[in-house]
Design a protein around this motif. Sequence first.
Motif, PDB file in Angstrom:
ATOM      1  N   VAL A   1       0.839  -1.124  -0.044  1.00 29.44           N
ATOM      2  CA  VAL A   1      -0.005  -0.079   0.024  1.00 29.44           C
ATOM      3  C   VAL A   1       0.969   1.090  -0.045  1.00 29.44           C
ATOM      4  O   VAL A   1       0.663   2.274  -0.826  1.00 29.44           O
ATOM      5  N   ALA A   2       1.882   1.268   0.763  1.00 28.85           N
ATOM      6  CA  ALA A   2       2.980   2.337   0.990  1.00 28.85           C
ATOM      7  C   ALA A   2       3.486   2.645  -0.409  1.00 28.85           C
ATOM      8  O   ALA A   2       3.639   3.743  -1.017  1.00 28.85           O
ATOM      9  N   HIS A   3       3.911   1.656  -0.996  1.00 24.39           N
ATOM     10  CA  HIS A   3       4.611   1.729  -2.326  1.00 24.39           C
ATOM     11  C   HIS A   3       3.557   2.006  -3.515  1.00 24.39           C
ATOM     12  O   HIS A   3       4.127   2.680  -4.279  1.00 24.39           O
ATOM     13  N   ILE A   4       2.336   1.976  -3.295  1.00 25.15           N
ATOM     14  CA  ILE A   4       1.369   2.134  -4.318  1.00 25.15           C
ATOM     15  C   ILE A   4       1.222   3.740  -4.334  1.00 25.15           C
ATOM     16  O   ILE A   4       1.312   4.381  -5.179  1.00 25.15           O
ATOM     17  N   ILE A   5       1.033   4.235  -2.956  1.00 23.86           N
ATOM     18  CA  ILE A   5       1.056   5.764  -3.010  1.00 23.86           C
ATOM     19  C   ILE A   5       2.187   6.379  -3.316  1.00 23.86           C
ATOM     20  O   ILE A   5       2.201   7.433  -3.893  1.00 23.86           O
ATOM     21  N   GLU A   6       3.536   5.837  -2.798  1.00 21.77           N
ATOM     22  CA  GLU A   6       4.618   6.279  -3.358  1.00 21.77           C
ATOM     23  C   GLU A   6       4.776   6.465  -4.857  1.00 21.77           C
ATOM     24  O   GLU A   6       5.182   7.534  -5.586  1.00 21.77           O
ATOM     25  N   ASP A   7       4.154   5.418  -5.754  1.00 19.07           N
ATOM     26  CA  ASP A   7       4.289   5.438  -7.255  1.00 19.07           C
ATOM     27  C   ASP A   7       3.293   6.692  -7.540  1.00 19.07           C
ATOM     28  O   ASP A   7       3.645   7.281  -8.516  1.00 19.07           O
ATOM     29  N   ASP A   8       2.217   6.627  -6.861  1.00 15.00           N
ATOM     30  CA  ASP A   8       1.376   7.762  -7.029  1.00 15.00           C
ATOM     31  C   ASP A   8       1.857   9.245  -7.000  1.00 15.00           C
ATOM     32  O   ASP A   8       1.620  10.073  -7.590  1.00 15.00           O
ATOM     33  N   ILE A   9       2.739   9.462  -6.058  1.00 15.11           N
ATOM     34  CA  ILE A   9       3.379  10.659  -5.679  1.00 15.11           C
ATOM     35  C   ILE A   9       4.216  10.741  -6.814  1.00 15.11           C
ATOM     36  O   ILE A   9       4.844  12.038  -7.459  1.00 15.11           O
ATOM     37  N   LEU A  10       5.221   9.840  -7.072  1.00 14.73           N
ATOM     38  CA  LEU A  10       6.214   9.977  -8.305  1.00 14.73           C
ATOM     39  C   LEU A  10       5.367  10.151  -9.761  1.00 14.73           C
ATOM     40  O   LEU A  10       6.078  10.853 -10.300  1.00 14.73           O
ATOM     41  N   ASN A  11       4.518   9.604 -10.010  1.00 10.13           N
ATOM     42  CA  ASN A  11       3.884   9.856 -11.284  1.00 10.13           C
ATOM     43  C   ASN A  11       2.893  11.161 -11.494  1.00 10.13           C
ATOM     44  O   ASN A  11       2.276  11.411 -12.378  1.00 10.13           O
ATOM     45  N   GLY A  12       2.845  11.746  -9.949  1.00 10.37           N
ATOM     46  CA  GLY A  12       2.219  13.022 -10.189  1.00 10.37           C
ATOM     47  C   GLY A  12       0.661  13.122  -9.886  1.00 10.37           C
ATOM     48  O   GLY A  12      -0.073  13.908  -9.804  1.00 10.37           O
ATOM     49  N   THR A  13       0.252  11.694  -9.520  1.00  9.04           N
ATOM     50  CA  THR A  13      -1.373  11.594  -9.242  1.00  9.04           C
ATOM     51  C   THR A  13      -1.477  12.451  -7.978  1.00  9.04           C
ATOM     52  O   THR A  13      -2.419  12.954  -7.803  1.00  9.04           O
TER      53      THR A  13
ATOM     54  N   ILE B   1      11.587   9.647  -1.675  1.00  8.07           N
ATOM     55  CA  ILE B   1      10.990   8.398  -2.358  1.00  8.07           C
ATOM     56  C   ILE B   1      12.281   7.998  -3.418  1.00  8.07           C
ATOM     57  O   ILE B   1      12.506   6.977  -3.434  1.00  8.07           O
ATOM     58  N   GLN B   2      12.505   8.953  -4.261  1.00  9.96           N
ATOM     59  CA  GLN B   2      13.802   8.649  -5.126  1.00  9.96           C
ATOM     60  C   GLN B   2      14.812   8.272  -4.753  1.00  9.96           C
ATOM     61  O   GLN B   2      15.408   7.264  -5.310  1.00  9.96           O
ATOM     62  N   GLN B   3      15.288   8.960  -3.664  1.00 13.24           N
ATOM     63  CA  GLN B   3      16.538   8.443  -2.994  1.00 13.24           C
ATOM     64  C   GLN B   3      16.424   7.004  -2.295  1.00 13.24           C
ATOM     65  O   GLN B   3      17.298   6.401  -2.482  1.00 13.24           O
ATOM     66  N   LYS B   4      15.272   6.963  -1.738  1.00  6.79           N
ATOM     67  CA  LYS B   4      15.124   5.778  -1.035  1.00  6.79           C
ATOM     68  C   LYS B   4      15.312   4.482  -2.227  1.00  6.79           C
ATOM     69  O   LYS B   4      15.972   3.372  -1.977  1.00  6.79           O
ATOM     70  N   ARG B   5      14.519   4.722  -3.320  1.00  2.07           N
ATOM     71  CA  ARG B   5      14.461   3.618  -4.166  1.00  2.07           C
ATOM     72  C   ARG B   5      15.838   3.610  -5.108  1.00  2.07           C
ATOM     73  O   ARG B   5      16.304   2.316  -5.101  1.00  2.07           O
ATOM     74  N   ARG B   6      16.445   4.488  -5.141  1.00  2.00           N
ATOM     75  CA  ARG B   6      17.836   4.478  -5.841  1.00  2.00           C
ATOM     76  C   ARG B   6      18.896   3.728  -4.938  1.00  2.00           C
ATOM     77  O   ARG B   6      19.480   2.822  -5.391  1.00  2.00           O
ATOM     78  N   ASP B   7      18.579   3.987  -3.489  1.00  2.00           N
ATOM     79  CA  ASP B   7      19.689   3.400  -2.698  1.00  2.00           C
ATOM     80  C   ASP B   7      19.342   1.727  -2.674  1.00  2.00           C
ATOM     81  O   ASP B   7      19.955   0.792  -2.863  1.00  2.00           O
ATOM     82  N   ARG B   8      18.066   1.397  -2.745  1.00  2.00           N
ATOM     83  CA  ARG B   8      17.692  -0.142  -2.747  1.00  2.00           C
ATOM     84  C   ARG B   8      18.003  -0.750  -4.204  1.00  2.00           C
ATOM     85  O   ARG B   8      18.463  -1.814  -4.355  1.00  2.00           O
ATOM     86  N   PHE B   9      17.748  -0.027  -5.298  1.00  2.00           N
ATOM     87  CA  PHE B   9      18.140  -0.134  -6.421  1.00  2.00           C
ATOM     88  C   PHE B   9      19.619  -0.682  -6.519  1.00  2.00           C
ATOM     89  O   PHE B   9      20.156  -1.747  -7.056  1.00  2.00           O
ATOM     90  N   HIS B  10      20.515   0.103  -6.037  1.00  2.00           N
ATOM     91  CA  HIS B  10      21.768  -0.039  -6.009  1.00  2.00           C
ATOM     92  C   HIS B  10      22.312  -1.254  -5.076  1.00  2.00           C
ATOM     93  O   HIS B  10      23.167  -1.999  -5.388  1.00  2.00           O
ATOM     94  N   LYS B  11      21.672  -1.204  -4.045  1.00  2.00           N
ATOM     95  CA  LYS B  11      22.205  -2.494  -3.016  1.00  2.00           C
ATOM     96  C   LYS B  11      21.522  -3.885  -3.337  1.00  2.00           C
ATOM     97  O   LYS B  11      22.199  -4.672  -2.913  1.00  2.00           O
ATOM     98  N   GLU B  12      20.336  -3.535  -3.815  1.00  2.00           N
ATOM     99  CA  GLU B  12      19.499  -5.088  -3.900  1.00  2.00           C
ATOM    100  C   GLU B  12      19.547  -5.270  -5.502  1.00  2.00           C
ATOM    101  O   GLU B  12      20.114  -6.540  -5.674  1.00  2.00           O
TER     102      GLU B  12
END
Length: 125
Positions: free
Chosen positions: A15-27, A82-93
């Motif tokens: 649910v948190a991820h879906i809301i984050e996606d909506d923030i990233l895509n401008g919803t 959100i972008q920084q958190k996801r960049r960190d996860r992208f890099h690490k995982e």
Amino acid sequence: MTITFDDNLPIFQQVAHIIEDDILNGTFCVDEQILSVAQFSQMFQINPATVVKGIALLVNEEIVYKKRGLGMFVAADAKAKIQQKRRDRFHKEMLSNLLNEADKLGLTTDDIIAMIKQLRKDGQP
């Protein structure tokens, strides 16, 4: 909207991820109200307590904030967080997993870069 949840991740995190996606895509934009717990609960066909738990994650990360009596709103720097958190996860995982698999297959860095460029050329995300 029909959502299919992944059994490998708790629903509240999804649910948190879906809301984050909506923030990233401008919803949902900065200082804009997100849907209420009841609206999310009805839309996703899940328990309101699960939605509350997902939103609480975003509150703790200061991605959304509460206006007493009005609801939850998008924080000013939410998108950057959100972008920084996801960049960190992208890099690490993701990249670590990719490189581990590439090593098993004997792929070089140049091979991987060529594959990525080909996917982009073919119109893949």
